[in-house]
Design an enzyme around this catalytic site. Structure first.
Site, PDB file in Angstrom:
ATOM      1  N   GLY A  14       0.841  -1.255   0.115  1.00  0.00           N
ATOM      2  CA  GLY A  14      -0.175   0.123   0.030  1.00  0.00           C
ATOM      3  C   GLY A  14       0.832   1.269   0.131  1.00  0.00           C
ATOM      4  CG  ASN A  16       1.900   3.173  -5.850  1.00  0.00           C
ATOM      5  OD1 ASN A  16       2.663   4.101  -6.297  1.00  0.00           O
ATOM      6  ND2 ASN A  16       2.652   1.883  -5.774  1.00  0.00           N
ATOM      7  CB  ILE A  96     -10.473  -7.632 -12.233  1.00  0.00           C
ATOM      8  CG1 ILE A  96      -9.544  -6.598 -12.592  1.00  0.00           C
ATOM      9  CG2 ILE A  96     -10.567  -8.015 -11.151  1.00  0.00           C
ATOM     10  CD1 ILE A  96      -9.887  -5.298 -11.838  1.00  0.00           C
ATOM     11  CG  ASN A 110      -2.171  -0.530 -13.508  1.00  0.00           C
ATOM     12  OD1 ASN A 110      -2.153  -1.145 -12.202  1.00  0.00           O
ATOM     13  ND2 ASN A 110      -1.078  -1.214 -14.321  1.00  0.00           N
ATOM     14  CG  HIS A 112       3.620  -1.753 -15.498  1.00  0.00           C
ATOM     15  ND1 HIS A 112       3.148  -2.915 -14.931  1.00  0.00           N
ATOM     16  CD2 HIS A 112       4.978  -1.869 -16.030  1.00  0.00           C
ATOM     17  CE1 HIS A 112       4.149  -3.753 -15.608  1.00  0.00           C
ATOM     18  NE2 HIS A 112       5.169  -3.273 -16.008  1.00  0.00           N
ATOM     19  CG  ASP A 153       0.407  -3.965 -17.934  1.00  0.00           C
ATOM     20  OD1 ASP A 153      -0.137  -3.403 -16.899  1.00  0.00           O
ATOM     21  OD2 ASP A 153       1.290  -4.726 -17.547  1.00  0.00           O
ATOM     22  CD  GLU A 183       6.107   2.001  -8.366  1.00  0.00           C
ATOM     23  OE1 GLU A 183       4.882   1.554  -7.700  1.00  0.00           O
ATOM     24  OE2 GLU A 183       6.801   1.137  -8.365  1.00  0.00           O
TER      25      GLU A 183
HETATM   26  C1  GAR Z   1       4.331  -1.458  -6.988  1.00  0.00           C
HETATM   27  O1  GAR Z   1       5.790  -1.266  -7.421  1.00  0.00           O
HETATM   28  C2  GAR Z   1       3.322  -1.207  -7.927  1.00  0.00           C
HETATM   29  O2  GAR Z   1       4.118  -0.686  -9.280  1.00  0.00           O
HETATM   30  C3  GAR Z   1       3.617  -2.593  -8.610  1.00  0.00           C
HETATM   31  O3  GAR Z   1       3.244  -3.410  -7.253  1.00  0.00           O
HETATM   32  C4  GAR Z   1       4.168  -2.574  -6.359  1.00  0.00           C
HETATM   33  C5  GAR Z   1       2.970  -2.515  -5.011  1.00  0.00           C
HETATM   34  O4  GAR Z   1       3.595  -1.953  -4.090  1.00  0.00           O
HETATM   35  N1  GAR Z   1       2.378  -2.875  -9.341  1.00  0.00           N
HETATM   36  C6  GAR Z   1       2.502  -3.846 -10.300  1.00  0.00           C
HETATM   37  O5  GAR Z   1       3.431  -4.593 -10.688  1.00  0.00           O
HETATM   38  C7  GAR Z   1       1.131  -3.945 -11.426  1.00  0.00           C
HETATM   39  N2  GAR Z   1       1.443  -4.833 -12.751  1.00  0.00           N
HETATM   40  P1  GAR Z   1       2.419  -1.021  -2.906  1.00  0.00           P
HETATM   41  O6  GAR Z   1       1.315  -1.922  -2.513  1.00  0.00           O
HETATM   42  O7  GAR Z   1       3.517  -0.989  -1.660  1.00  0.00           O
HETATM   43  O8  GAR Z   1       2.065   0.034  -3.513  1.00  0.00           O
END
Ligand code: GAR
Length: 213
Positions: A14, A16, A96, A110, A112, A153, A183
């Site tokens: 979490g 993000n 989903i 999203n 990535h 994506d 991010e």
């Molecule tokens: C993040 O690095 C995000 O970019 C990636 O998972 C992580 C989640 O971290 N997402 C993907 O790979 C989606 N394809 P978080 O739960 O700490 O935000």
């Protein structure tokens, strides 16, 4: 900027989600609010972050549903019931289907952890993305925020930021640097742009409108 209900879908740490909540606390999202967090994982730390912030949470676990279609319908219905104006996939790791995307056209974004179209698509998520980047030997990687369409994506790109790759990187150190340097900046910025109605989709691409005034 109109007031928007933001729903955030999570599965893990979490980080993000936290960056969106912090932007909200700093007043950057106007009157828009994170009004629902849905987790596909009952043990996700993201749920604690939401609870600490007083945000209602729902846990929807894939194995409680017979197939992807039934699971997707449950996610879609929860988002419709919450009257979500914006849906953010913030480290949401469960598949989903188009039922969700068709109910919220160009309203789902999203993040990535790579520079799309590199290291993306089916099977590229979490640490696997960084493993692939290191295996290829790229000198820069980064992060991308994009609209979600049924093809994985492949939706219009909203924001990207590059991050250098070091010779001694491991998937974990690269993941950490991309989260810290890309991010953390892109996610709240993209949510803010959406809340300010500044993202226009044209011919499969986005145009960011200049701030009014
Ligand atoms: C993040 O690095 C995000 O970019 C990636 O998972 C992580 C989640 O971290 N997402 C993907 O790979 C989606 N394809 P978080 O739960 O700490 O935000």
């Amino acid at each position: 900027m109109s007031k928007k209900n933001i729903a955030v879908l999570v599965s893990g740490g979490g980080t993000n989600l936290q960056s969106i909540l912090d932007a909200q606390d700093r007043g950057e999202l106007g009157e828009s609010r994170v009004t629902l967090v849905i987790s596909s994982n009952p043990d996700a730390y993201a749920l604690t972050r939401a609870a600490n912030h007083g945000v209602p949470t729902q846990v929807l676990v894939r194995k409680d549903y017979p197939d992807i279609a039934a699971y997707s319908a449950a996610i879609r219905d929860a988002l419709l019931a919450a009257k979500a104006d914006l849906v953010v996939l913030a480290g949401f790791m469960t598949i989903i289907d188009e039922q969700v995307f068709e109910a919220f056209p160009y309203k789902i974004i999203n993040i990535h952890p790579a520079l799309i179209p590199s290291f993306c698509g089916k099977g590229y998520y979490g640490l696997r993305v960084h493993e692939a980047a290191l295996k290829k030997g790229v000198k820069i990687s980064g992060a991308t925020v994009h609209f979600v369409i049924p093809e994985c994506d492949a939706g219009p790109i909203i924001l990207q930021k590059a991050v250098p790759v070091r010779d001694d990187d491991t998937p974990e150190t690269l993941q950490k640097r991309i989260m810290a340097e890309a991010e953390s900046e892109l996610m709240p910025k993209a949510v803010r742009l959406f809340c300010e109605d500044r993202i226009v989709v044209k011919d499969g691409k986005t145009i960011i409108k200049k701030q009014e005034g």
